[in-house]
Design a protein around this motif. Structure first.
Motif, PDB file in Angstrom:
ATOM      1  N   VAL A 106     -18.689 -19.423 -45.706  1.00 43.54           N
ATOM      2  CA  VAL A 106     -18.749 -20.738 -45.078  1.00 43.54           C
ATOM      3  C   VAL A 106     -18.307 -20.597 -43.622  1.00 43.54           C
ATOM      4  CG1 VAL A 106     -17.928 -23.127 -45.147  1.00 43.54           C
ATOM      5  CG2 VAL A 106     -18.248 -21.861 -47.279  1.00 43.54           C
ATOM      6  N   GLU A 107     -19.127 -21.115 -42.730  1.00 49.52           N
ATOM      7  CA  GLU A 107     -18.830 -21.024 -41.298  1.00 49.52           C
ATOM      8  C   GLU A 107     -17.734 -22.000 -40.883  1.00 49.52           C
ATOM      9  OE1 GLU A 107     -19.852 -18.809 -39.284  1.00 49.52           O
ATOM     10  OE2 GLU A 107     -21.808 -18.145 -40.019  1.00 49.52           O
ATOM     11  N   ALA A 108     -16.968 -21.592 -39.896  1.00 48.93           N
ATOM     12  CA  ALA A 108     -16.057 -22.507 -39.212  1.00 48.93           C
ATOM     13  C   ALA A 108     -16.924 -23.447 -38.376  1.00 48.93           C
ATOM     14  CB  ALA A 108     -15.098 -21.718 -38.324  1.00 48.93           C
ATOM     15  N   PRO A 109     -16.455 -24.647 -38.086  1.00 50.79           N
ATOM     16  CA  PRO A 109     -17.257 -25.584 -37.296  1.00 50.79           C
ATOM     17  C   PRO A 109     -17.757 -24.969 -35.984  1.00 50.79           C
ATOM     18  CG  PRO A 109     -15.331 -26.686 -38.176  1.00 50.79           C
ATOM     19  CD  PRO A 109     -15.165 -25.221 -38.475  1.00 50.79           C
ATOM     20  N   GLY A 110     -19.043 -25.138 -35.728  1.00 50.91           N
ATOM     21  CA  GLY A 110     -19.648 -24.669 -34.491  1.00 50.91           C
ATOM     22  C   GLY A 110     -19.922 -23.185 -34.407  1.00 50.91           C
ATOM     23  N   PHE A 150     -35.112 -27.633 -37.607  1.00 51.05           N
ATOM     24  CA  PHE A 150     -35.537 -27.757 -36.205  1.00 51.05           C
ATOM     25  C   PHE A 150     -34.388 -27.818 -35.209  1.00 51.05           C
ATOM     26  CE2 PHE A 150     -39.287 -29.443 -38.492  1.00 51.05           C
ATOM     27  CZ  PHE A 150     -40.273 -28.622 -37.976  1.00 51.05           C
ATOM     28  N   THR A 151     -33.145 -27.687 -35.650  1.00 50.94           N
ATOM     29  CA  THR A 151     -32.029 -27.695 -34.714  1.00 50.94           C
ATOM     30  C   THR A 151     -31.909 -26.301 -34.071  1.00 50.94           C
ATOM     31  OG1 THR A 151     -30.485 -27.248 -36.510  1.00 50.94           O
ATOM     32  CG2 THR A 151     -30.799 -29.557 -35.890  1.00 50.94           C
ATOM     33  N   PRO A 152     -31.280 -26.201 -32.896  1.00 49.52           N
ATOM     34  CA  PRO A 152     -31.336 -24.961 -32.120  1.00 49.52           C
ATOM     35  C   PRO A 152     -30.888 -23.680 -32.838  1.00 49.52           C
ATOM     36  CG  PRO A 152     -30.535 -26.739 -30.747  1.00 49.52           C
ATOM     37  CD  PRO A 152     -30.617 -27.282 -32.141  1.00 49.52           C
ATOM     38  N   THR A 153     -29.656 -23.604 -33.308  1.00 50.78           N
ATOM     39  CA  THR A 153     -29.179 -22.377 -33.949  1.00 50.78           C
ATOM     40  C   THR A 153     -29.931 -22.098 -35.241  1.00 50.78           C
ATOM     41  OG1 THR A 153     -26.998 -22.643 -32.954  1.00 50.78           O
ATOM     42  CG2 THR A 153     -27.147 -21.185 -34.874  1.00 50.78           C
ATOM     43  N   LEU A 168     -32.532 -19.265 -39.854  1.00 49.28           N
ATOM     44  CA  LEU A 168     -33.727 -19.072 -40.679  1.00 49.28           C
ATOM     45  C   LEU A 168     -34.490 -17.814 -40.285  1.00 49.28           C
ATOM     46  CD1 LEU A 168     -35.717 -19.919 -42.885  1.00 49.28           C
ATOM     47  CD2 LEU A 168     -36.678 -21.584 -41.271  1.00 49.28           C
ATOM     48  N   PRO A 169     -34.740 -17.555 -38.993  1.00 54.53           N
ATOM     49  CA  PRO A 169     -35.468 -16.327 -38.647  1.00 54.53           C
ATOM     50  C   PRO A 169     -34.760 -15.054 -39.110  1.00 54.53           C
ATOM     51  CG  PRO A 169     -35.449 -17.811 -36.778  1.00 54.53           C
ATOM     52  CD  PRO A 169     -34.520 -18.402 -37.813  1.00 54.53           C
ATOM     53  N   GLY A 170     -33.442 -15.060 -39.112  1.00 54.63           N
ATOM     54  CA  GLY A 170     -32.698 -13.885 -39.567  1.00 54.63           C
ATOM     55  C   GLY A 170     -32.984 -13.560 -41.026  1.00 54.63           C
TER      56      GLY A 170
END
Length: 162
Positions: free
Chosen positions: A142-146, A45-48, A54-56
């Motif tokens: 793995v994503e970088a922060p933010g 439920f968080t914005p991104t 998830l939609p992607g």
């Protein structure tokens, strides 16, 4: 130590929300004998996570399966009821398995935890995606922060095609 490409996933137990309510699933139940696209989000439920991540994977599920993926799974350090409700709200149907790592045990074991206490979220998972073949990590993003780039369904699809 953070999990790396070529590593076998550790044994763990997840909760999913099935027809009869909460059901435990082991690492073997999810990954044995299959090629799985696993992606993790910091929070349901968080914005991104709700607008893009998830939609992607839902939108790209047919293309991912055409590229050799057997199953798609979304993991979050949330409880099974939250993951079940989020899956319903996002209309994932059977396209994406919603995995609750409620205590964060799997997330800690693979070294991809995130300290969200500054935001009142406690311990969570970093945002990442991986291709797991019969329990072994083939590709890891793995994503970088933010950021939200390399863990997207589109990035994974491009990596599978190359």
């Amino acid at each position: 130590m953070t999990i790396q490409t070529g590593d076998k996933l550790p044994q763990a137990s997840f909760m999913t929300f099935g027809e009869n309510g909460p059901e435990p699933k082991s690492t073997d139940d999810i990954f044995s004998g299959k090629k799985v696209a696993l992606f993790a989000v910091p929070g349901a439920f968080t914005p991104t996570c709700s607008a893009k991540h998830l939609p992607g994977f839902v939108e790209q599920s047919a293309a991912l399966k055409a590229a050799g993926i057997d199953d798609i799974a979304c993991l979050s350090v949330n409880d099974v009821f939250v993951m079940g409700a989020w899956g319903e709200q996002q209309e994932v149907g059977t396209e994406v398995a919603m995995l609750a790592d409620g205590n964060g045990d799997f997330t800690k074991e693979i070294g991809l935890e995130l300290d969200g206490t500054g935001f009142g979220m406690g311990q969570r998972s970093q945002r990442y995606a991986m291709v797991v073949n019969d329990g072994v990590v083939e590709q890891l993003f793995v994503e970088a922060p933010g950021e939200f780039k390399v863990s997207s369904a589109e990035h994974m699809l491009n990596a599978l095609k190359s």
